[in-house]
Design a protein around this motif. Structure first.
Motif, PDB file in Angstrom:
ATOM      1  N   ARG A 243     -61.622  24.049  82.116  1.00 26.14           N
ATOM      2  CA  ARG A 243     -62.179  23.207  81.070  1.00 26.14           C
ATOM      3  C   ARG A 243     -61.425  23.406  79.765  1.00 26.14           C
ATOM      4  N   SER A 244     -61.172  22.296  79.078  1.00 28.62           N
ATOM      5  CA  SER A 244     -60.459  22.362  77.802  1.00 28.62           C
ATOM      6  C   SER A 244     -61.261  23.186  76.812  1.00 28.62           C
ATOM      7  N   SER A 245     -60.530  23.973  75.997  1.00 26.18           N
ATOM      8  CA  SER A 245     -61.219  24.844  75.040  1.00 26.18           C
ATOM      9  C   SER A 245     -60.945  24.469  73.604  1.00 26.18           C
ATOM     10  N   GLY A 246     -59.999  23.551  73.358  1.00 21.49           N
ATOM     11  CA  GLY A 246     -59.684  23.174  71.982  1.00 21.49           C
ATOM     12  C   GLY A 246     -60.550  22.030  71.502  1.00 21.49           C
ATOM     13  N   ALA A 247     -60.328  21.669  70.240  1.00 19.62           N
ATOM     14  CA  ALA A 247     -61.068  20.544  69.682  1.00 19.62           C
ATOM     15  C   ALA A 247     -60.616  19.258  70.350  1.00 19.62           C
ATOM     16  N   GLY A 248     -61.539  18.300  70.473  1.00 16.78           N
ATOM     17  CA  GLY A 248     -61.110  17.056  71.094  1.00 16.78           C
ATOM     18  C   GLY A 248     -62.239  16.105  71.368  1.00 16.78           C
ATOM     19  N   GLY A 249     -63.394  16.322  70.811  1.00 15.82           N
ATOM     20  CA  GLY A 249     -64.473  15.364  71.012  1.00 15.82           C
ATOM     21  C   GLY A 249     -65.518  15.855  71.982  1.00 15.82           C
ATOM     22  N   GLN A 250     -66.602  15.112  72.109  1.00 20.90           N
ATOM     23  CA  GLN A 250     -67.754  15.582  72.865  1.00 20.90           C
ATOM     24  C   GLN A 250     -67.512  15.600  74.363  1.00 20.90           C
ATOM     25  N   HIS A 251     -66.519  14.854  74.864  1.00 20.72           N
ATOM     26  CA  HIS A 251     -66.339  14.763  76.309  1.00 20.72           C
ATOM     27  C   HIS A 251     -65.295  15.733  76.859  1.00 20.72           C
ATOM     28  N   VAL A 252     -64.526  16.386  75.966  1.00 22.25           N
ATOM     29  CA  VAL A 252     -63.393  17.177  76.424  1.00 22.25           C
ATOM     30  C   VAL A 252     -63.809  18.296  77.359  1.00 22.25           C
ATOM     31  N   ASN A 253     -64.909  18.979  77.075  1.00 22.39           N
ATOM     32  CA  ASN A 253     -65.255  20.185  77.816  1.00 22.39           C
ATOM     33  C   ASN A 253     -66.197  19.948  79.007  1.00 22.39           C
ATOM     34  N   THR A 254     -66.444  18.712  79.361  1.00 16.14           N
ATOM     35  CA  THR A 254     -67.443  18.447  80.397  1.00 16.14           C
ATOM     36  C   THR A 254     -66.881  18.516  81.809  1.00 16.14           C
ATOM     37  N   THR A 255     -65.555  18.472  81.979  1.00 22.76           N
ATOM     38  CA  THR A 255     -64.959  18.535  83.314  1.00 22.76           C
ATOM     39  C   THR A 255     -63.762  19.470  83.300  1.00 22.76           C
ATOM     40  N   ASP A 256     -63.350  19.904  84.482  1.00 21.82           N
ATOM     41  CA  ASP A 256     -62.178  20.774  84.621  1.00 21.82           C
ATOM     42  C   ASP A 256     -60.913  19.912  84.604  1.00 21.82           C
ATOM     43  N   SER A 257     -60.653  19.305  83.440  1.00 23.49           N
ATOM     44  CA  SER A 257     -59.530  18.363  83.358  1.00 23.49           C
ATOM     45  C   SER A 257     -58.227  19.018  82.921  1.00 23.49           C
ATOM     46  N   ALA A 258     -58.312  20.180  82.283  1.00 25.95           N
ATOM     47  CA  ALA A 258     -57.099  20.860  81.810  1.00 25.95           C
ATOM     48  C   ALA A 258     -56.336  21.440  82.992  1.00 25.95           C
ATOM     49  N   PRO A 265     -41.261  32.074  90.241  1.00 29.54           N
ATOM     50  CA  PRO A 265     -39.953  32.744  90.166  1.00 29.54           C
ATOM     51  C   PRO A 265     -39.512  33.099  88.747  1.00 29.54           C
ATOM     52  N   SER A 266     -39.831  32.235  87.774  1.00 31.45           N
ATOM     53  CA  SER A 266     -39.373  32.471  86.401  1.00 31.45           C
ATOM     54  C   SER A 266     -40.448  33.077  85.509  1.00 31.45           C
ATOM     55  N   GLY A 267     -41.723  32.957  85.921  1.00 34.12           N
ATOM     56  CA  GLY A 267     -42.820  33.420  85.094  1.00 34.12           C
ATOM     57  C   GLY A 267     -43.201  32.446  83.985  1.00 34.12           C
ATOM     58  N   ILE A 268     -42.581  31.278  83.947  1.00 36.21           N
ATOM     59  CA  ILE A 268     -42.883  30.278  82.918  1.00 36.21           C
ATOM     60  C   ILE A 268     -44.257  29.668  83.181  1.00 36.21           C
ATOM     61  N   VAL A 269     -45.055  29.559  82.117  1.00 35.75           N
ATOM     62  CA  VAL A 269     -46.396  28.982  82.213  1.00 35.75           C
ATOM     63  C   VAL A 269     -46.501  27.824  81.221  1.00 35.75           C
ATOM     64  N   VAL A 270     -47.004  26.701  81.695  1.00 35.62           N
ATOM     65  CA  VAL A 270     -47.255  25.560  80.815  1.00 35.62           C
ATOM     66  C   VAL A 270     -48.683  25.092  81.031  1.00 35.62           C
ATOM     67  N   ALA A 271     -49.250  24.447  80.026  1.00 36.50           N
ATOM     68  CA  ALA A 271     -50.633  23.963  80.133  1.00 36.50           C
ATOM     69  C   ALA A 271     -50.772  22.671  79.361  1.00 36.50           C
ATOM     70  N   CYS A 272     -51.671  21.813  79.844  1.00 38.99           N
ATOM     71  CA  CYS A 272     -51.928  20.552  79.158  1.00 38.99           C
ATOM     72  C   CYS A 272     -53.409  20.223  79.262  1.00 38.99           C
ATOM     73  N   GLN A 273     -53.996  19.829  78.133  1.00 33.31           N
ATOM     74  CA  GLN A 273     -55.399  19.425  78.126  1.00 33.31           C
ATOM     75  C   GLN A 273     -55.612  18.243  77.188  1.00 33.31           C
ATOM     76  N   GLY A 274     -54.516  17.547  76.869  1.00 38.81           N
ATOM     77  CA  GLY A 274     -54.591  16.486  75.880  1.00 38.81           C
ATOM     78  C   GLY A 274     -55.331  15.243  76.343  1.00 38.81           C
ATOM     79  N   GLU A 275     -55.457  15.065  77.660  1.00 41.74           N
ATOM     80  CA  GLU A 275     -56.119  13.879  78.187  1.00 41.74           C
ATOM     81  C   GLU A 275     -57.420  14.261  78.885  1.00 41.74           C
ATOM     82  N   ARG A 276     -58.331  13.307  79.009  1.00 37.63           N
ATOM     83  CA  ARG A 276     -59.559  13.561  79.762  1.00 37.63           C
ATOM     84  C   ARG A 276     -59.302  13.532  81.261  1.00 37.63           C
ATOM     85  N   SER A 277     -58.225  12.855  81.664  1.00 29.50           N
ATOM     86  CA  SER A 277     -57.892  12.731  83.080  1.00 29.50           C
ATOM     87  C   SER A 277     -57.080  13.926  83.553  1.00 29.50           C
TER      88      SER A 277
END
Length: 376
Positions: A243-258, A265-277
């Motif tokens: 679930r998104s943890s940043g600011a983004g409106g009342q619907h952001v945290n209601t689903t596991d969208s992030a 192999p490289s240890g690189i980690v990326v994350a995105c939570q900018g969309e509701r989808s």
């Protein structure tokens, strides 16, 4: 015309000559005519993505050609003002013309550095990640300040700025966040910002009003398109949803969208939570991972080609590039170039151009780092 003005005019003309050759004005003018013809095609917007690329290239060429033409007119006007002042023995008019020439020289040097942004992805959009360091709330607040600084820098340049991911701190600020800045040469300008940034100030979270030192790291890497082939095996990655943890409106945290993707192999980690989808966030995260892997490969090649250059650009938690001192005095100092500003409020409001210009010029023309000034 007095010698000072003649020297300024000659210097500016040399810079403009380099800019014209770099742009290849004749070729650019022909290309602009071709794009203008395409824009008049009524079927242009049948393919929205292709149309947007055409419109963007057209706007960039119009801006660059128009900018050169305006600059040359400004140079002629300023030189004429100096000559007029001399002819009429009007010292004020003459000094006004010289002041204009000095301002044009500064602008010409800035444009000359920008024109040398000829790397494979310098013209691309860019991702900017900010991560808080050790120090809890204080560092999280500093990370938030840096994040805002880069957003304001993008806005000052009329770039489009979007938040891709934001993880809030436990009490204040952010633990991490990612921006995408969209605009011509966004990556070329921002690429030297990667590294550790240090803040010295009286902590607003300390009831005893003691001075604190905080650290946050910045990582800049380009947005890459489908023309760049990056082979990423899904079997090499771990994909987590949350679930998104940043600011983004009342619907952001209601689903596991992030979505978080770890490239094992490289240890690189990326994350995105900018969309509701979740689907859209997953697609963006894959693009971010491809971009990070591309940047890692470019750095590896750079390190192989020149260990000296690699030492300038290596990113590590111990590699501090800039200090922002708010107390006991006010100073921002880049520890690679020695460039300083006595107006940290302006720098933190996005006034980064002079620092970026200095670090880009150092890459292009060389030169050692400035003296490190430390605050206990």
């Amino acid at each position: 015309m007095r010698a000072e003005a003649e020297a300024l005019v000659e210097s500016i003309k040399q810079s403009m000559g380099l800019l014209r050759r770099h742009l290849d004005v004749d070729t650019a003018t022909r290309r602009l005519a071709e794009l203008n013809a395409k824009v008049e095609d009524p079927d242009l917007w049948n393919d929205a993505d292709a149309a947007q690329k055409i419109m963007r290239e057209r706007t960039e060429l119009e801006d660059r050609l128009g900018s050169i033409a305006r600059f040359e007119r400004d140079l002629e006007d300023a030189a004429t003002l100096v000559e007029l002042g001399e002819m009429e023995e009007d010292a004020d008019t003459e000094q006004e013309g010289i002041a204009q020439l000095k301002a044009l020289k500064v602008e010409a040097e800035r444009r000359q550095v920008e024109a040398l942004l000829s790397g494979e992805v310098d013209g691309n959009d860019t991702y900017i990640e900010v991560h808080s360091g050790a120090g809890g709330t204080e560092s999280c607040d500093w990370a938030r300040m840096l994040f805002r600084m880069y957003a304001r820098w993008g806005e000052r340049h009329k770039f489009k700025v979007e938040i891709i991911e934001e993880t809030s701190g436990d009490e204040a600020g952010i633990k991490s966040a990612t921006l995408v800045v969209k605009g011509h040469n966004a990556h070329g300008w921002a690429k030297t910002e990667s590294g550790v940034h240090r803040l010295v100030r009286i902590s607003p979270f300390d009831s005893n009003a003691r001075r604190h030192t905080s650290f946050a790291s910045v990582w800049v890497y380009p947005v890459i398109d489908d023309k760049v082939e990056i082979d990423v095996k899904e079997s090499d990655c771990r994909i987590d949803t949350y679930r998104s943890s940043g600011a983004g409106g009342q619907h952001v945290n209601t689903t596991d969208s992030a979505v978080r993707i770890t490239h094992i192999p490289s240890g690189i980690v990326v994350a995105c939570q900018g969309e509701r989808s979740q689907h859209k966030n997953r697609a963006t995260a894959w693009n971010m991972l491809r971009a990070r892997l591309y940047e890692a490969e470019m750095m590896r090649r750079e390190a192989e080609n020149s260990k000296t250059e690699a030492s300038k650009t290596e990113i590590g938690w111990g590699h501090q590039i800039r200090s922002y001192v708010l107390q006991p005095y006010q100073l921002v100092k880049d520890l690679r170039t020695g460039h300083t500003s006595g107006a940290p409020d302006d720098v933190l409001d996005g006034g980064l151009d002079s620092f970026m210009e200095a670090s880009l010029a150092q890459r292009v023309y060389g030169g050692g780092p400035g003296e490190v000034e430390d605050v206990d």
